[in-house]
Design a protein around this motif. Structure first.
Motif, PDB file in Angstrom:
ATOM      1  N   PRO A   1      42.685  47.381  34.986  1.00  0.00           N
ATOM      2  CA  PRO A   1      42.715  47.499  36.263  1.00  0.00           C
ATOM      3  C   PRO A   1      41.944  46.471  37.354  1.00  0.00           C
ATOM      4  CG  PRO A   1      41.509  49.046  34.956  1.00  0.00           C
ATOM      5  CD  PRO A   1      41.849  48.046  34.105  1.00  0.00           C
ATOM      6  N   GLY A   2      41.970  45.312  36.697  1.00  0.00           N
ATOM      7  CA  GLY A   2      41.542  44.206  37.683  1.00  0.00           C
ATOM      8  C   GLY A   2      42.676  43.409  38.135  1.00  0.00           C
TER       9      GLY A   2
ATOM     10  N   ALA B   1      33.056  47.485  36.694  1.00  0.00           N
ATOM     11  CA  ALA B   1      33.004  46.060  36.154  1.00  0.00           C
ATOM     12  C   ALA B   1      33.913  45.062  37.225  1.00  0.00           C
ATOM     13  CB  ALA B   1      33.669  45.883  34.901  1.00  0.00           C
ATOM     14  N   VAL B   2      34.950  45.616  37.728  1.00  0.00           N
ATOM     15  CA  VAL B   2      35.795  44.786  38.746  1.00  0.00           C
ATOM     16  C   VAL B   2      34.896  44.571  39.858  1.00  0.00           C
ATOM     17  CG1 VAL B   2      37.772  44.909  40.204  1.00  0.00           C
ATOM     18  CG2 VAL B   2      37.923  45.609  37.834  1.00  0.00           C
TER      19      VAL B   2
ATOM     20  N   VAL C   1      38.403  39.225  40.741  1.00  0.00           N
ATOM     21  CA  VAL C   1      38.203  37.782  40.118  1.00  0.00           C
ATOM     22  C   VAL C   1      38.002  37.919  38.517  1.00  0.00           C
ATOM     23  CG1 VAL C   1      36.651  37.205  42.157  1.00  0.00           C
ATOM     24  CG2 VAL C   1      35.365  38.297  40.452  1.00  0.00           C
ATOM     25  N   SER C   2      38.114  39.255  37.943  1.00  0.00           N
ATOM     26  CA  SER C   2      38.350  39.504  36.728  1.00  0.00           C
ATOM     27  C   SER C   2      39.532  40.372  36.281  1.00  0.00           C
ATOM     28  CB  SER C   2      36.755  39.983  36.001  1.00  0.00           C
ATOM     29  OG  SER C   2      36.747  41.248  36.775  1.00  0.00           O
ATOM     30  N   ASN C   3      39.822  40.501  35.017  1.00  0.00           N
ATOM     31  CA  ASN C   3      40.991  41.272  34.531  1.00  0.00           C
ATOM     32  C   ASN C   3      40.476  41.901  33.327  1.00  0.00           C
ATOM     33  OD1 ASN C   3      43.501  42.002  35.225  1.00  0.00           O
ATOM     34  ND2 ASN C   3      44.316  41.003  33.697  1.00  0.00           N
ATOM     35  N   PRO C   4      39.504  42.803  33.265  1.00  0.00           N
ATOM     36  CA  PRO C   4      38.670  43.491  32.108  1.00  0.00           C
ATOM     37  C   PRO C   4      39.901  44.537  31.525  1.00  0.00           C
ATOM     38  CG  PRO C   4      37.954  44.559  34.081  1.00  0.00           C
ATOM     39  CD  PRO C   4      38.754  43.332  34.500  1.00  0.00           C
TER      40      PRO C   4
ATOM     41  N   PRO D   1      34.669  54.658  39.846  1.00  0.00           N
ATOM     42  CA  PRO D   1      34.886  55.375  38.461  1.00  0.00           C
ATOM     43  C   PRO D   1      35.282  54.166  37.427  1.00  0.00           C
ATOM     44  CG  PRO D   1      36.647  55.484  40.177  1.00  0.00           C
ATOM     45  CD  PRO D   1      35.400  54.855  41.013  1.00  0.00           C
ATOM     46  N   ASN D   2      35.077  54.658  36.250  1.00  0.00           N
ATOM     47  CA  ASN D   2      35.556  54.031  35.137  1.00  0.00           C
ATOM     48  C   ASN D   2      35.557  52.443  35.163  1.00  0.00           C
ATOM     49  OD1 ASN D   2      36.460  56.329  33.864  1.00  0.00           O
ATOM     50  ND2 ASN D   2      37.983  56.635  35.012  1.00  0.00           N
TER      51      ASN D   2
END
Length: 373
Positions: free
Chosen positions: A97-98, A272-273, A14-17, A267-268
Motif C-alpha cells: 500500500p506504500g 505505517a505509510v 517514503v516507504s513500501n511496507p 485503516p490497516n
C-alpha cells in the motif's frame, strides 16, 4: 537501528511496507555506515497492468455515505496522495500500500463495455452512480487510456445521473459531456482541495494539480453550469487543518456551492505509510499529530464505526465540525448536494455482454469506506 525512509521526487510514500497478507517483510535499515548514493534505487516508473474485472458497478450498503453505486476505472493512483484511504486495497493484489500503490496501477480496459452491459441488464434500477470514490478517475494515466471518458460517453448516451469527485484538472476535458448532462439535472461534481499551500501540496499529493489549478477547475465547472462543491478531505491536525476557513473561502469564491469534509482515517497499512511520511517531512510535530488523531479515534489509530469513522469524536472533532459549520453559514452555502434526476434514463438497446466464463484474476474493489460527498 531505524528503517530508512526514502523521499523520491514526484512520489508521496517514503516507504513500501508489505501488505498485511504477506508472510515476509523487508526494510532498509540505517546501520550507521555512510550511505553510498550509487546504492540508491532509481526513480520508480509507473507500470500499468490490465485488470480482468468482470463488472464495473460496485454496490455498498454503508449507512453513512450518500450513494449506493459507484465505478472506479483504475486500481492504484498515480497522484501519490500519502493519506489515501484506498492504499490498503493494494494488499489484496499482493502489493504494498506504500510506493506500489502509486506506481503499480491496474486499468479496467473494458470499463465502458462492462458499464453498458450492466445498464442494459433486465431489471436494472437507475440510481445516481458516483465516479472516482476509491481512486481518482482523472489521474494522469487517464490522458492516454481515456477509460473514464468512455464511461462518461455511455452515461451521456443513456442519460444516466452521475456524481463525480476528483482533484484533477483533467475533468475539464469532459465538459462537453458534463455540461449538457448538468443542464438536464444529470451531473454534479466535487473537487478535493486539501491545502492552498503549494509547498505542502507537493509532498502531500505530489502528482495532483497545484491548489490554484484545482480552484480554477472549480471555476470552470461552475461556469459551464455543472453544480460543484469542495471536499476538504482529509483534514490532518496541525498540517492542513489550520487552513479550513481559507480553503472554504477560496473554493466559494471560485464557484463551489456545497462542501464536505473528512478527518484523516488510517485503516490497516495506511498507519505505517502515513507515520513514515510524517516522520520524514514533519518530525517536529509528528507526536502532536499522531496524538491528536488518536484523541479523535478513541485512543486508536483508526475507528471504523459507521457514523464516526469520517468525523471522529471528542473536543477536537467537535471543534472542526463547528468551524466548518460556522464558515458555511457565513458563506451562505451548505453540505447538501443537488438532487439528480433518474426519470430520463434510457437503457442501452444493445449492451456488449461481458464474458463471465473466466475466473476473476484480482480481488474486487475494496468496499467504499468513506464518502467525500
Amino acid at each position: 537501528m531505524q528503517p530508512i525512509a526514502i523521499v523520491r521526487k514526484g512520489r508521496g510514500a517514503v516507504s513500501n511496507p508489505a501488505g498485511r497478507f504477506e508472510r515476509d517483510a523487508r526494510e532498509r535499515i540505517d546501520d550507521g555506515w555512510p550511505v553510498d548514493d550509487t546504492d540508491a534505487p532509481p526513480p520508480p516508473a509507473t507500470v500499468i497492468e490490465p485488470d480482468a474485472a468482470r463488472s464495473i458497478i460496485a454496490r455498498n450498503t454503508s449507512p453513512d455515505i450518500g450513494f449506493d453505486a459507484s465505478i472506479n476505472p483504475y486500481r492504484g493512483c498515480e497522484h501519490g496522495c500519502v493519506y489515501c484511504y484506498a492504499r490498503p486495497g493494494h494488499a489484496f493484489l499482493g502489493l504494498s500500500p506504500g510506493l506500489d500503490f502509486e506506481t503499480r496501477l491496474f486499468a479496467k480496459h473494458q470499463a465502458a463495455a462492462l458499464l453498458e452491459a450492466e445498464l442494459a441488464a433486465p431489471g436494472y434500477r437507475c440510481t445516481p452512480i458516483a465516479i472516482g470514490t476509491v481512486t481518482d478517475a482523472w489521474q494522469p494515466v487517464e490522458r492516454d487510456l481515456r477509460l473514464t471518458r468512455g464511461c462518461l460517453e455511455v452515461f451521456a448516451r443513456t442519460r444516466h445521473p452521475i456524481s463525480l469527485i476528483t482533484k484533477s484538472s483533467g475533468v475539464e476535458r469532459d465538459l462537453d459531456l458534463l455540461a449538457p448532462m448538468a443542464r438536464d439535472g444529470l451531473a454534479q461534481a466535487m473537487v478535493t482541495v486539501t491545502t492552498l499551500d503549494p509547498a505542502l501540496s507537493r509532498i502531500l499529493e505530489p502528482r495532483a494539480p497545484a491548489p490554484w489549478r484545482r480552484l480554477q477547475t472549480i471555476r470552470r465547472l461552475a461556469d459551464a453550469g455543472v453544480p460543484v462543491g469542495v471536499s476538504l478531505a482529509p483534514l490532518i491536525p496541525f498540517v492542513n487543518e489550520p487552513e479550513i476557513e481559507s480553503i472554504l473561502d477560496a473554493a466559494h469564491e471560485a464557484g463551489a456551492r456545497h462542501a464536505n469534509y473528512v478527518v484523516l482515517r488510517l485503516p490497516n497499512e495506511l498507519v505505517a505509510v502515513f507515520h513514515d511520511w510524517l516522520g520524514q517531512h514533519f518530525p517536529d510535530r509528528r507526536a502532536r499529530v499522531v496524538a491528536r488523531l488518536r484523541d479523535m479515534r478513541g485512543g486508536r489509530d483508526n475507528d471504523p464505526r459507521f457514523g464516526w469513522r469520517m468525523r471522529g469524536v471528542g473536543p477536537w472533532a467537535d471543534m472542526i465540525r463547528m468551524r466548518i459549520d460556522a464558515r458555511l453559514r457565513r458563506l451562505g452555502i451548505g453540505r447538501a448536494r443537488p438532487t439528480l434526476r433518474t426519470d430520463l434514463f434510457v437503457p442501452p438497446t444493445v449492451g456488449m455482454q461481458a464474458s463471465r466464463r473466466d475466473p476473476v484474476r484480482f480481488a474486487p474493489d475494496p468496499p467504499v469506506q468513506g464518502s467525500l460527498f
